[in-house]
Design a protein around this motif. Structure first.
Motif, mmCIF file in Angstrom:
data_model
loop_
_atom_site.group_PDB
_atom_site.id
_atom_site.type_symbol
_atom_site.label_atom_id
_atom_site.label_comp_id
_atom_site.label_asym_id
_atom_site.label_seq_id
_atom_site.Cartn_x
_atom_site.Cartn_y
_atom_site.Cartn_z
ATOM 1 N N LEU A 199 10.236 34.881 125.245
ATOM 2 C CA LEU A 199 10.031 35.670 124.034
ATOM 3 C C LEU A 199 8.840 36.596 124.205
ATOM 4 C CD1 LEU A 199 10.399 32.941 121.245
ATOM 5 C CD2 LEU A 199 12.172 34.424 122.206
ATOM 6 N N CYS A 200 8.936 37.787 123.622
ATOM 7 C CA CYS A 200 7.846 38.755 123.648
ATOM 8 C C CYS A 200 7.730 39.405 122.276
ATOM 9 C CB CYS A 200 8.103 39.814 124.715
ATOM 10 S SG CYS A 200 6.846 41.098 124.765
ATOM 11 N N ASN A 201 6.649 39.094 121.557
ATOM 12 C CA ASN A 201 6.398 39.699 120.253
ATOM 13 C C ASN A 201 5.776 41.067 120.475
ATOM 14 O OD1 ASN A 201 5.586 40.476 117.715
ATOM 15 N ND2 ASN A 201 4.494 38.587 117.257
ATOM 16 N N ILE A 202 6.541 42.101 120.252
ATOM 17 C CA ILE A 202 6.115 43.462 120.545
ATOM 18 C C ILE A 202 4.957 43.899 119.651
ATOM 19 C CG2 ILE A 202 7.641 44.796 119.034
ATOM 20 C CD1 ILE A 202 7.113 45.404 122.757
ATOM 21 N N ALA A 203 4.775 43.248 118.519
ATOM 22 C CA ALA A 203 3.693 43.600 117.598
ATOM 23 C C ALA A 203 2.382 42.900 117.934
ATOM 24 C CB ALA A 203 4.095 43.269 116.163
ATOM 25 N N ASP A 204 2.418 41.948 118.869
ATOM 26 C CA ASP A 204 1.214 41.214 119.261
ATOM 27 C C ASP A 204 0.302 42.132 120.066
ATOM 28 O OD1 ASP A 204 -0.733 39.520 120.316
ATOM 29 O OD2 ASP A 204 0.697 37.930 120.801
ATOM 30 N N LYS A 205 -0.899 42.319 119.594
ATOM 31 C CA LYS A 205 -1.858 43.219 120.266
ATOM 32 C C LYS A 205 -2.246 42.710 121.658
ATOM 33 C CE LYS A 205 -2.328 45.835 116.620
ATOM 34 N NZ LYS A 205 -1.295 46.759 116.397
ATOM 35 N N ILE A 240 10.046 48.523 116.831
ATOM 36 C CA ILE A 240 11.023 48.080 117.834
ATOM 37 C C ILE A 240 11.806 49.287 118.348
ATOM 38 C CG2 ILE A 240 13.268 46.906 118.022
ATOM 39 C CD1 ILE A 240 11.162 44.901 118.437
ATOM 40 N N GLU A 241 12.278 50.116 117.419
ATOM 41 C CA GLU A 241 13.055 51.289 117.829
ATOM 42 C C GLU A 241 12.238 52.230 118.719
ATOM 43 O OE1 GLU A 241 14.780 53.135 114.385
ATOM 44 O OE2 GLU A 241 16.329 51.598 114.244
ATOM 45 N N ARG A 242 10.968 52.435 118.383
ATOM 46 C CA ARG A 242 10.109 53.306 119.211
ATOM 47 C C ARG A 242 9.912 52.720 120.602
ATOM 48 N NH1 ARG A 242 7.449 54.397 114.259
ATOM 49 N NH2 ARG A 242 6.064 52.633 114.528
ATOM 50 N N PHE A 243 9.726 51.399 120.686
ATOM 51 C CA PHE A 243 9.529 50.768 121.994
ATOM 52 C C PHE A 243 10.782 50.925 122.861
ATOM 53 C CE2 PHE A 243 9.708 47.199 124.956
ATOM 54 C CZ PHE A 243 8.559 47.461 125.676
ATOM 55 N N VAL A 244 11.948 50.690 122.282
ATOM 56 C CA VAL A 244 13.194 50.809 123.042
ATOM 57 C C VAL A 244 13.417 52.252 123.487
ATOM 58 C CG1 VAL A 244 15.713 50.581 122.900
ATOM 59 C CG2 VAL A 244 14.246 48.771 121.995
#
Length: 139
Positions: free
Chosen positions: A30-36, A66-70
């Motif tokens: 798992l990878c929480n994309i919002a985690d600094k 999420i959409e911006r990261f993808v």
């Protein structure tokens, strides 16, 4: 098959409950994309056969972060991907929540293997006044 799920979970942690249950059952990463503290620049996507993208829904689509990261150059092309989402709206037959991100993935030559949505407790905006909707979900 090695799997990574990239997720963002806000408000009541609905999406985290979903991906945590999947991780417990199937042993994916798992990878929480919002985690600094997550180094988004150096995720080694090459070691994964399958990538999950999981998010809550806001304003009719997956979270913008999420959409911006993808859509960024950090997210790889030519990967097998699946989509997960949680939302307060019980009309989960509507798959339009994933339309925008599916288009982004198509442009990156990624294969969307499928999508799954489930109800999540929601107290956004005026829903707070009535105690929220979809209490007890995801379950």
């Amino acid at each position: 098959m090695k799997t990574l799920i990239i997720y963002e979970s806000k408000h009541h942690g609905n999406t985290f409950k979903l991906v945590d249950a999947i991780e417990e059952e199937w042993g994916c990463d798992l990878c929480n994309i919002a985690d600094k503290n997550v180094d988004k620049e150096h995720i080694n996507f090459e070691e994964y056969d399958l990538i999950g993208i999981a998010s809550g829904v806001a304003f009719g689509r997956l979270y913008r972060n999420i959409e911006r990261f993808v859509a960024s150059e950090k997210f790889p092309s030519n990967k097998s991907v699946f989509l997960l989402y949680t939302c307060g709206n019980r009309n989960l037959r509507s798959t339009h929540y994933c339309d925008h991100i599916k288009e982004v993935l198509k442009n990156k030559n990624c294969k969307v293997e499928g999508s799954y949505g489930c109800a999540g407790y929601d107290t956004f905006g005026p829903l707070k006044l009535i105690g929220g909707i979809s209490k007890g979900h995801p379950n």
